[in-house]
Scaffold this motif. Structure first.
Motif, PDB file in Angstrom:
ATOM      1  N   LEU A   1       0.848  -1.153   0.071  1.00 29.57           N
ATOM      2  CA  LEU A   1      -0.060  -0.042  -0.028  1.00 29.57           C
ATOM      3  C   LEU A   1       0.847   1.240  -0.054  1.00 29.57           C
ATOM      4  O   LEU A   1       0.649   2.084  -0.620  1.00 29.57           O
ATOM      5  CB  LEU A   1      -1.054  -0.019   1.336  1.00 29.57           C
ATOM      6  N   LEU A   2       2.054   1.203   0.579  1.00 29.89           N
ATOM      7  CA  LEU A   2       2.739   2.379   0.720  1.00 29.89           C
ATOM      8  C   LEU A   2       3.518   2.631  -0.676  1.00 29.89           C
ATOM      9  O   LEU A   2       3.746   3.669  -1.201  1.00 29.89           O
ATOM     10  CB  LEU A   2       3.771   2.287   1.870  1.00 29.89           C
ATOM     11  N   ARG A   3       3.910   1.475  -1.320  1.00 23.71           N
ATOM     12  CA  ARG A   3       4.555   1.426  -2.607  1.00 23.71           C
ATOM     13  C   ARG A   3       3.488   2.188  -3.606  1.00 23.71           C
ATOM     14  O   ARG A   3       3.846   2.588  -4.510  1.00 23.71           O
ATOM     15  CB  ARG A   3       5.137   0.266  -2.885  1.00 23.71           C
ATOM     16  N   VAL A   4       2.375   1.633  -3.604  1.00 24.44           N
ATOM     17  CA  VAL A   4       1.071   2.179  -4.557  1.00 24.44           C
ATOM     18  C   VAL A   4       1.218   3.803  -4.049  1.00 24.44           C
ATOM     19  O   VAL A   4       1.075   4.448  -5.121  1.00 24.44           O
ATOM     20  CB  VAL A   4      -0.147   1.289  -4.215  1.00 24.44           C
ATOM     21  N   ALA A   5       1.138   3.983  -2.953  1.00 26.78           N
ATOM     22  CA  ALA A   5       0.886   5.553  -2.602  1.00 26.78           C
ATOM     23  C   ALA A   5       1.792   6.198  -3.003  1.00 26.78           C
ATOM     24  O   ALA A   5       1.801   7.424  -3.688  1.00 26.78           O
ATOM     25  CB  ALA A   5       1.051   5.718  -1.290  1.00 26.78           C
ATOM     26  N   ALA A   6       3.177   5.925  -3.274  1.00 26.15           N
ATOM     27  CA  ALA A   6       4.441   6.556  -3.747  1.00 26.15           C
ATOM     28  C   ALA A   6       4.065   6.647  -5.273  1.00 26.15           C
ATOM     29  O   ALA A   6       4.444   7.543  -6.104  1.00 26.15           O
ATOM     30  CB  ALA A   6       5.772   5.656  -3.355  1.00 26.15           C
ATOM     31  N   PHE A   7       3.842   5.494  -5.816  1.00 22.54           N
ATOM     32  CA  PHE A   7       3.492   5.538  -7.206  1.00 22.54           C
ATOM     33  C   PHE A   7       2.334   6.596  -7.601  1.00 22.54           C
ATOM     34  O   PHE A   7       2.642   7.306  -8.593  1.00 22.54           O
ATOM     35  CB  PHE A   7       3.196   4.005  -7.618  1.00 22.54           C
ATOM     36  N   ALA A   8       1.304   6.483  -7.228  1.00 21.35           N
ATOM     37  CA  ALA A   8       0.334   7.429  -7.410  1.00 21.35           C
ATOM     38  C   ALA A   8       0.798   8.664  -7.051  1.00 21.35           C
ATOM     39  O   ALA A   8       0.172   9.706  -7.830  1.00 21.35           O
ATOM     40  CB  ALA A   8      -0.875   7.004  -6.371  1.00 21.35           C
ATOM     41  N   ALA A   9       1.370   9.005  -6.223  1.00 19.39           N
ATOM     42  CA  ALA A   9       2.028  10.371  -5.711  1.00 19.39           C
ATOM     43  C   ALA A   9       2.762  11.038  -7.058  1.00 19.39           C
ATOM     44  O   ALA A   9       2.912  12.161  -7.226  1.00 19.39           O
ATOM     45  CB  ALA A   9       2.932  10.610  -4.575  1.00 19.39           C
ATOM     46  N   GLY A  10       3.542   9.967  -7.865  1.00 16.41           N
ATOM     47  CA  GLY A  10       4.145  10.438  -8.946  1.00 16.41           C
ATOM     48  C   GLY A  10       3.450  10.457 -10.349  1.00 16.41           C
ATOM     49  O   GLY A  10       4.225  10.414 -11.224  1.00 16.41           O
ATOM     50  N   SER A  11       2.154   9.853 -10.147  1.00 11.90           N
ATOM     51  CA  SER A  11       1.577   9.674 -11.354  1.00 11.90           C
ATOM     52  C   SER A  11       0.324  10.825 -11.409  1.00 11.90           C
ATOM     53  O   SER A  11      -0.879  10.344 -11.927  1.00 11.90           O
ATOM     54  CB  SER A  11       1.187   8.203 -11.198  1.00 11.90           C
ATOM     55  N   GLY A  12       0.271  11.669 -10.681  1.00 15.37           N
ATOM     56  CA  GLY A  12      -0.908  12.533 -10.893  1.00 15.37           C
ATOM     57  C   GLY A  12      -1.956  12.504  -9.793  1.00 15.37           C
ATOM     58  O   GLY A  12      -3.106  12.868  -9.858  1.00 15.37           O
TER      59      GLY A  12
ATOM     60  N   ASP B   1       3.313  13.352   6.205  1.00 13.26           N
ATOM     61  CA  ASP B   1       4.606  14.252   6.232  1.00 13.26           C
ATOM     62  C   ASP B   1       5.912  13.592   5.845  1.00 13.26           C
ATOM     63  O   ASP B   1       6.538  14.253   5.072  1.00 13.26           O
ATOM     64  CB  ASP B   1       4.641  14.787   7.664  1.00 13.26           C
ATOM     65  N   LEU B   2       6.064  12.245   6.077  1.00 19.57           N
ATOM     66  CA  LEU B   2       7.394  11.630   5.657  1.00 19.57           C
ATOM     67  C   LEU B   2       7.170  11.497   4.273  1.00 19.57           C
ATOM     68  O   LEU B   2       8.433  11.655   3.500  1.00 19.57           O
ATOM     69  CB  LEU B   2       7.015   9.994   6.432  1.00 19.57           C
ATOM     70  N   PHE B   3       6.089  11.113   3.649  1.00 21.02           N
ATOM     71  CA  PHE B   3       6.101  10.826   2.014  1.00 21.02           C
ATOM     72  C   PHE B   3       6.420  12.413   1.486  1.00 21.02           C
ATOM     73  O   PHE B   3       7.241  12.335   0.445  1.00 21.02           O
ATOM     74  CB  PHE B   3       4.759  10.535   1.558  1.00 21.02           C
TER      75      PHE B   3
END
Length: 161
Positions: free
Chosen positions: A53-64, A94-96
């Motif tokens: 879930l954290l990896r998906v979140a990071a991917f989403a944050a870089g994908s709009g 905040d960490l992200f």
């Protein structure tokens, strides 16, 4: 605003789940209605644990997408009190924002020892719609196509479980 994972899986409002495509292509996902417990074969369901879930979140944050909130449970998958969950969500956001995915993943062992991320809420820049992705691929969204496209791209790139 905590929730019990077992309750969510049987909640009448949780009617869709991201699963592997029934057409045999392991790199394609679809969003399927969940007609009942065990209705979707285990070989098509996604695990999507805390790190996924954290990896998906990071991917989403870089994908709009903007990250809106993280949902947490204790080590026994029981909900946290709403105040604690809000505070943990803000800390993870905040960490992200400040340090990125690797620091967020590292913090799981230290700052969030034993706690589990059981959901992540994301908001699309393009449509403004939210996607709430939970453990085992349970999903709430009004934009199923946008969610499927995002998660298929994440699945292919990150090789999620």
């Amino acid at each position: 605003m905590g929730y019990n994972v077992a309750d969510v899986m049987h909640n009448e409002h949780m009617t869709t789940q991201v699963v592997l495509s029934p057409h045999g292509r392991a790199t394609e996902l679809c969003i399927a209605a969940v007609p009942g417990t065990g209705a979707i074969p285990d070989n098509r369901t996604l695990h999507l644990g805390t790190q996924d879930l954290l990896r998906v979140a990071a991917f989403a944050a870089g994908s709009g997408f903007d990250l809106v909130r993280f949902y947490w449970n204790d080590p026994y998958l029981q909900p946290l009190d709403p105040v604690s969950e809000d505070e943990l969500s803000r800390e993870m956001l905040d960490l992200f924002e400040r340090f990125g995915e690797q620091e967020a993943l590292s913090a799981l062992d230290d700052d969030f020892d034993g706690l589990l991320v059981v959901g992540v809420e994301m908001r699309s820049h393009a449509t403004g719609a939210t996607i709430l992705l939970r453990r085992r691929g349970f999903i709430d969204t009004a934009q199923r196509d946008e969610a499927r496209d995002l998660l298929t791209k994440a699945w292919r790139k990150l090789r999620l479980t």
